[in-house]
Design an enzyme around this catalytic site. Structure first.
Site, PDB file in Angstrom:
ATOM      1  N   TYR A 181       0.964  -1.387   0.240  1.00 40.34           N
ATOM      2  CA  TYR A 181      -0.080  -0.009   0.006  1.00 40.34           C
ATOM      3  C   TYR A 181       0.691   1.435  -0.136  1.00 40.34           C
ATOM      4  O   TYR A 181       0.690   2.102  -0.976  1.00 40.34           O
ATOM      5  CB  TYR A 181      -1.039  -0.010   1.115  1.00 40.34           C
ATOM      6  CG  TYR A 181      -2.012  -1.301   1.069  1.00 40.34           C
ATOM      7  CD1 TYR A 181      -2.750  -1.151   0.382  1.00 40.34           C
ATOM      8  CD2 TYR A 181      -2.103  -2.112   1.863  1.00 40.34           C
ATOM      9  CE1 TYR A 181      -3.730  -2.146   0.070  1.00 40.34           C
ATOM     10  CE2 TYR A 181      -2.670  -3.434   2.048  1.00 40.34           C
ATOM     11  CZ  TYR A 181      -3.732  -3.172   0.899  1.00 40.34           C
ATOM     12  OH  TYR A 181      -4.690  -4.266   0.799  1.00 40.34           O
ATOM     13  N   SER A 188     -10.382 -12.181  -4.356  1.00 40.66           N
ATOM     14  CA  SER A 188     -10.442 -12.431  -2.794  1.00 40.66           C
ATOM     15  C   SER A 188     -12.080 -12.742  -2.397  1.00 40.66           C
ATOM     16  O   SER A 188     -12.930 -12.222  -3.129  1.00 40.66           O
ATOM     17  CB  SER A 188      -9.819 -11.397  -1.793  1.00 40.66           C
ATOM     18  OG  SER A 188     -10.660 -10.277  -2.003  1.00 40.66           O
ATOM     19  N   GLN A 189     -11.990 -13.731  -1.514  1.00 42.22           N
ATOM     20  CA  GLN A 189     -13.347 -13.940  -0.737  1.00 42.22           C
ATOM     21  C   GLN A 189     -13.603 -12.903   0.213  1.00 42.22           C
ATOM     22  O   GLN A 189     -12.911 -12.505   0.923  1.00 42.22           O
ATOM     23  CB  GLN A 189     -13.287 -15.476  -0.239  1.00 42.22           C
ATOM     24  CG  GLN A 189     -14.705 -15.740   0.265  1.00 42.22           C
ATOM     25  CD  GLN A 189     -14.838 -17.100   0.922  1.00 42.22           C
ATOM     26  OE1 GLN A 189     -15.620 -17.252   1.981  1.00 42.22           O
ATOM     27  NE2 GLN A 189     -14.030 -18.161   0.524  1.00 42.22           N
ATOM     28  N   SER A 248      -5.951 -15.025   4.926  1.00 42.34           N
ATOM     29  CA  SER A 248      -5.852 -14.269   6.061  1.00 42.34           C
ATOM     30  C   SER A 248      -4.820 -15.026   7.071  1.00 42.34           C
ATOM     31  O   SER A 248      -4.542 -16.253   7.189  1.00 42.34           O
ATOM     32  CB  SER A 248      -7.145 -14.409   6.962  1.00 42.34           C
ATOM     33  OG  SER A 248      -6.856 -13.987   8.127  1.00 42.34           O
ATOM     34  N   HIS A 293      -7.823   1.035   2.315  1.00 46.07           N
ATOM     35  CA  HIS A 293      -7.284  -0.336   2.541  1.00 46.07           C
ATOM     36  C   HIS A 293      -6.064  -0.707   3.431  1.00 46.07           C
ATOM     37  O   HIS A 293      -5.815  -1.810   4.005  1.00 46.07           O
ATOM     38  CB  HIS A 293      -7.199  -1.200   1.038  1.00 46.07           C
ATOM     39  CG  HIS A 293      -7.462  -2.608   1.129  1.00 46.07           C
ATOM     40  ND1 HIS A 293      -7.232  -3.463   2.134  1.00 46.07           N
ATOM     41  CD2 HIS A 293      -8.112  -3.468  -0.108  1.00 46.07           C
ATOM     42  CE1 HIS A 293      -7.647  -4.626   1.760  1.00 46.07           C
ATOM     43  NE2 HIS A 293      -8.067  -4.714   0.591  1.00 46.07           N
ATOM     44  N   PRO A 302     -11.632  -0.268  -1.774  1.00 47.48           N
ATOM     45  CA  PRO A 302     -12.963  -1.138  -2.221  1.00 47.48           C
ATOM     46  C   PRO A 302     -13.907  -0.217  -1.697  1.00 47.48           C
ATOM     47  O   PRO A 302     -14.036   0.489  -1.079  1.00 47.48           O
ATOM     48  CB  PRO A 302     -12.756  -2.461  -1.313  1.00 47.48           C
ATOM     49  CG  PRO A 302     -11.170  -2.499  -0.907  1.00 47.48           C
ATOM     50  CD  PRO A 302     -10.830  -1.157  -0.726  1.00 47.48           C
TER      51      PRO A 302
HETATM   52  N1  COA Z   1     -15.480 -30.747   2.225  1.00 52.23           N
HETATM   53  C1  COA Z   1     -16.570 -30.230   2.670  1.00 52.23           C
HETATM   54  N2  COA Z   1     -16.713 -29.154   3.466  1.00 52.23           N
HETATM   55  C2  COA Z   1     -15.495 -28.221   3.258  1.00 52.23           C
HETATM   56  C3  COA Z   1     -14.335 -28.699   2.708  1.00 52.23           C
HETATM   57  C4  COA Z   1     -14.500 -30.120   2.157  1.00 52.23           C
HETATM   58  N3  COA Z   1     -13.504 -30.761   1.684  1.00 52.23           N
HETATM   59  N4  COA Z   1     -13.556 -27.984   3.089  1.00 52.23           N
HETATM   60  C5  COA Z   1     -13.988 -26.903   3.292  1.00 52.23           C
HETATM   61  N5  COA Z   1     -15.166 -27.055   3.863  1.00 52.23           N
HETATM   62  C6  COA Z   1     -16.115 -26.235   4.519  1.00 52.23           C
HETATM   63  C7  COA Z   1     -15.635 -25.657   5.672  1.00 52.23           C
HETATM   64  O1  COA Z   1     -15.689 -26.279   6.764  1.00 52.23           O
HETATM   65  C8  COA Z   1     -16.405 -24.421   5.688  1.00 52.23           C
HETATM   66  O2  COA Z   1     -17.707 -24.526   6.220  1.00 52.23           O
HETATM   67  P1  COA Z   1     -18.642 -23.497   7.117  1.00 52.23           P
HETATM   68  O3  COA Z   1     -19.266 -22.879   6.037  1.00 52.23           O
HETATM   69  O4  COA Z   1     -19.463 -24.268   7.923  1.00 52.23           O
HETATM   70  O5  COA Z   1     -17.479 -22.851   7.810  1.00 52.23           O
HETATM   71  C9  COA Z   1     -16.781 -23.992   4.256  1.00 52.23           C
HETATM   72  O6  COA Z   1     -16.638 -25.154   3.470  1.00 52.23           O
HETATM   73  C10 COA Z   1     -15.886 -23.002   3.618  1.00 52.23           C
HETATM   74  O7  COA Z   1     -14.534 -23.262   3.743  1.00 52.23           O
HETATM   75  P2  COA Z   1     -13.493 -22.863   2.687  1.00 52.23           P
HETATM   76  O8  COA Z   1     -14.275 -22.738   1.355  1.00 52.23           O
HETATM   77  O9  COA Z   1     -12.357 -24.102   2.450  1.00 52.23           O
HETATM   78  O10 COA Z   1     -12.816 -21.619   2.865  1.00 52.23           O
HETATM   79  P3  COA Z   1     -12.549 -20.861   4.075  1.00 52.23           P
HETATM   80  O11 COA Z   1     -13.816 -20.483   4.715  1.00 52.23           O
HETATM   81  O12 COA Z   1     -11.698 -21.734   4.992  1.00 52.23           O
HETATM   82  O13 COA Z   1     -11.910 -19.649   3.509  1.00 52.23           O
HETATM   83  C11 COA Z   1      -9.973 -18.320   2.830  1.00 52.23           C
HETATM   84  C12 COA Z   1     -10.507 -19.543   2.738  1.00 52.23           C
HETATM   85  C13 COA Z   1      -8.805 -18.334   2.142  1.00 52.23           C
HETATM   86  C14 COA Z   1     -11.058 -17.443   1.971  1.00 52.23           C
HETATM   87  C15 COA Z   1      -9.906 -17.560   4.137  1.00 52.23           C
HETATM   88  O14 COA Z   1      -8.823 -18.811   4.944  1.00 52.23           O
HETATM   89  C16 COA Z   1      -9.302 -16.508   4.432  1.00 52.23           C
HETATM   90  O15 COA Z   1      -7.996 -16.350   4.290  1.00 52.23           O
HETATM   91  N6  COA Z   1     -10.085 -15.447   4.556  1.00 52.23           N
HETATM   92  C17 COA Z   1     -10.164 -14.041   4.216  1.00 52.23           C
HETATM   93  C18 COA Z   1      -9.899 -13.491   2.785  1.00 52.23           C
HETATM   94  C19 COA Z   1      -9.630 -12.015   2.942  1.00 52.23           C
HETATM   95  O16 COA Z   1      -8.958 -11.359   3.766  1.00 52.23           O
HETATM   96  N7  COA Z   1     -10.674 -11.115   2.209  1.00 52.23           N
HETATM   97  C20 COA Z   1     -10.611  -9.867   2.291  1.00 52.23           C
HETATM   98  C21 COA Z   1      -9.592  -9.247   1.337  1.00 52.23           C
HETATM   99  S1  COA Z   1      -9.778  -7.479   1.213  1.00 52.23           S
END
Ligand code: COA
Length: 659
Positions: free
Chosen positions: A100, A559-560, A455, A333, A113
């Site tokens: 940044y 990103s998510q 994250s 950001h 954003p």
């Molecule tokens: N089988 C069945 N379910 C599964 C699975 C599998 N193999 N793998 C994951 N899941 C489930 C998880 O348990 C979770 O369940 P929940 O909805 O009940 O919590 C769900 O699926 C989502 O998991 P997943 O898709 O693997 O992603 P996550 O939630 O772990 O997210 C990241 C991954 C990378 C997005 C997250 O770790 C992260 O870093 N987020 C921050 C991003 C960020 O900073 N964004 C803003 C930028 S400005």
């Protein structure tokens, strides 16, 4: 499935005290320094799908030399390990500057954003004002919770669920400010909880101070705030602003720094800027437009202000409430990731709508007019000198151009959401990332360096590292998925492609786990490069190699950004010929915001969004074909089968968890 058990156990283990954010901070582990050999091995795996074979071979030789026990890599790693023992988070400052503070691009579109919330309906000006007052009062309640350390500690969900997360970003969002610099920007953090606090209201390009506490720091009531806003709205009608000074904050950072130095030579301007810098946040009251805005228009409004110039982009949070019901925010950001900002906004939105007993649509928002506690204070500017006038004109033209150049497509994908993907025993995030790679490949026939925010809040002062989606496995799937038939390509839903899909999502998940566990390679490589500079060494060959530039050129920045409400966050591409793609997976649908620049002839947000949709449908069909039992749509069974539904859902989940 361990994921579930850990989640509950960890929450229970956190006693009342340690759930307090500040107390908890000290208990977090420090960010580790990843293993050098592992980083270099993974670096090569990332480069492989991005460059021609001859270039890859050259890069491999450079990396191998760097990695030898007597090579430069070992020296740098040793210094980095030493340095890491002295810092709470060894990568934080380097990362912040690189990501940044040294980025000279204008903040709107390129960095800040925007978030769009469900549209409101204000039947009168008074309803608009009342809603805005309630918003400010709720922000202050949230801030009080922060100041008194009452905000509960976030617990990780999804991958490696159950771990307590670093809360530091939350403390920045309502107290920080980004000051432009010629070489590098700086962040200001104000500690203002014990003195009079204020917001800044931006309306029709004018700025007013909105006091939210008295001089002793005692909060004004909601009604008092509403009355103050009413007085501000009235005052704004009686003066025509000269200059739209806020537009200066949309300049490139070096130009803005220059313009600001000039602006601050006058004490009147200095006082006004001081008040903006030390405010809790901005409340931008946008005036009505000729036509009602749809969600794409609102996203534009949140990201760059839609040429209204009614913004101050350096301030961390700018809440936006339009007279036409548009509602959302723009945020700077460098202070925090979107997750913390979404948490703040959704809690406030929930509280406002709960108090109004409505679902975000219709509001009984008329409050009686009462005496105002303070007279609104208008920020005064002296912007008549030639240099400032010229900069304002330059900024107005540039922002208008930027707005027209911003190509945004919002894709509401409604065929399925993360529940369907979970039933395939695949991580939804990994699945979506693979879909993005397939979509890009479909349009361009190759993959590109892709950034996904991961994250690192499991560590003290953790922000993000990068999960690189352009993997060898995603490329293999992309190549195999469509075969050439005559002039067109036809999708092949065979067992091999199902296997390749599983493999690609598995690698993506492994990379996610590595990044969120502090083993991301981007921060590590940045650290090695920076420590070489600190040691006064010439640039190591590995970083001067053209492959390293390709590795860092993020044609896809993704990103998510999950929300609970029907809101979404979006942002622009980070390179001229690239895409910014945010996605928001809900149980049964996914919202994508695809952004690019119209000035680039090779990009099209529409085209990429269509390809994303097409590939998600293809992936679903592939899963349905080969994962039939898991794909069955449980929600579609009739109500008479309710008990069977519950049992079959449990069985399928149990099964998934066992694997
Ligand atoms: N089988 C069945 N379910 C599964 C699975 C599998 N193999 N793998 C994951 N899941 C489930 C998880 O348990 C979770 O369940 P929940 O909805 O009940 O919590 C769900 O699926 C989502 O998991 P997943 O898709 O693997 O992603 P996550 O939630 O772990 O997210 C990241 C991954 C990378 C997005 C997250 O770790 C992260 O870093 N987020 C921050 C991003 C960020 O900073 N964004 C803003 C930028 S400005």
């Amino acid at each position: 499935m361990p994921r579930r058990k850990m989640k509950t156990k960890q929450i229970l283990e956190l006693d009342q005290d340690s759930r307090k954010a500040l107390l908890h901070q000290a208990k977090l582990p420090s960010l580790p320094v990843p293993d050098l050999a592992e980083t270099l091995e993974r670096y090569l795996l990332c480069i492989k799908p991005l460059v021609p074979e001859v270039q890859f071979d050259k890069t491999k030789r450079i990396v191998d030399k760097f990695a030898t026990p007597s090579g430069i890599g070992a020296t740098l790693q040793e210094s980095l390990l030493k340095k890491s023992t002295k810092y709470e988070n060894w990568s934080y400052d380097w990362w912040l500057e690189d990501m940044y503070l040294r980025n000279k691009a204008p903040l709107p579109v390129n960095s800040n954003p925007g978030m769009v919330l469900p549209k409101m309906e204000f039947k009168s000006e008074n309803a608009w004002i009342t809603f805005s007052g309630k918003l400010v009062a709720e922000v202050m309640k949230y801030k009080r919770n922060l100041d008194e350390d009452k905000l509960p500690v976030d617990i990780a969900r999804g991958q490696l669920a159950g771990q307590a997360l670093c809360m530091r970003q939350y403390f920045h969002i309502l107290s920080s400010y980004r000051v432009p610099g010629r070489e590098m920007d700086t962040q200001l953090m104000s500690k203002n909880s014990n003195r009079q606090q204020h917001f800044i209201v931006a309306i029709a390009n004018q700025f007013f101070v909105l006091y939210v506490t008295d001089k002793l720091g005692i909060d004004f009531t909601e009604d008092e705030i509403i009355n103050e806003i009413r007085a501000i709205v009235d005052a704004a009608k009686h003066e025509n602003p000269r200059g739209s000074v806020g537009v200066l904050t949309s300049l490139g950072r070096s130009e803005w720094a220059d313009a600001r130095d000039n602006l601050l030579k006058k004490q009147m301007n200095r006082n006004s800027v001081d008040l903006i810098e030390t405010s809790v946040a901005l409340l931008c009251l946008d005036c009505p437009t000729a036509t009602s805005r749809n969600e794409t228009d609102m996203a534009h409004q949140m990201i760059h202000g839609s040429s209204s110039y009614n913004r101050w982009f350096d301030k961390t949070i700018q809440f936006v409430v339009g007279r036409d019901g548009s509602f959302g925010l723009n945020y700077e950001h460098s202070a925090a990731e979107g997750i913390a900002v979404i948490h703040l906004m959704e809690e406030i939105f929930r509280n406002i709508t709960n108090n109004l007993h409505l679902d975000g649509k219709e509001a009984e928002l008329d409050t009686p007019h009462t005496q105002c506690v303070v007279t609104p204070e208008r920020l005064r500017w002296d912007v008549n000198d030639t240099k400032t006038s010229r900069y304002i004109e330059l900024a107005r033209t540039a922002l208008m151009k930027m707005a027209l150049n911003f190509d945004l497509k919002i894709l509401r994908f409604t065929h399925y959401g993360k529940e369907f993907i979970k039933r395939q025993n695949i991580s939804p995030d990994a699945f979506i990332q693979v879909a993005l790679q397939l979509a890009f490949f479909q349009v361009y026939g190759h993959l590109v360096s892709t950034y996904e925010s991961a994250s690192t809040r499991r560590y003290r002062h953790g922000r993000v590292d990068n999960i690189r989606g352009a993997t060898i496995q995603a490329l293999e799937l992309a190549r195999s998925l469509r075969t050439k038939k005559g002039g067109s390509r036809k999708a092949k839903l065979d067992a091999r492609n199902m296997m390749l899909l599983r493999r690609a999502t598995k690698v993506q998940t492994d990379n996610t786990i590595a990044a969120i566990s502090g083993r991301g390679i981007d921060c590590h490589l940045l650290g090695l490069r920076q420590i070489a500079k600190e040691l006064g060494m010439p640039e190591p060959e590995i970083f001067a190699d053209p492959s390293f530039d390709i590795f860092n050129y993020f044609t896809m920045s993704t990103s998510q950004v999950p929300t609970v409400s029907d809101s979404f966050m979006c942002y622009g591409a980070v390179v001229e010929d690239g895409y910014g793609v945010s996605y928001n997976p809900h149980s049964h649908d996914i919202t994508f915001c695809v952004a690019s620049f119209r000035s680039c002839s090779s990009t099209s947000s529409d085209k990429l969004a269509s390809a994303i949709e097409e590939n998600l449908i293809l992936m679903r069909d592939l899963c349905r074909q080969w994962n039939r039992r898991r794909s069955s749509s449980l929600g579609e069974i009739t109500s008479g089968d309710a008990i069977t539904i519950r049992h079959s859902r449990e069985r399928i989940e149990d099964k998934c968890f066992e694997i």
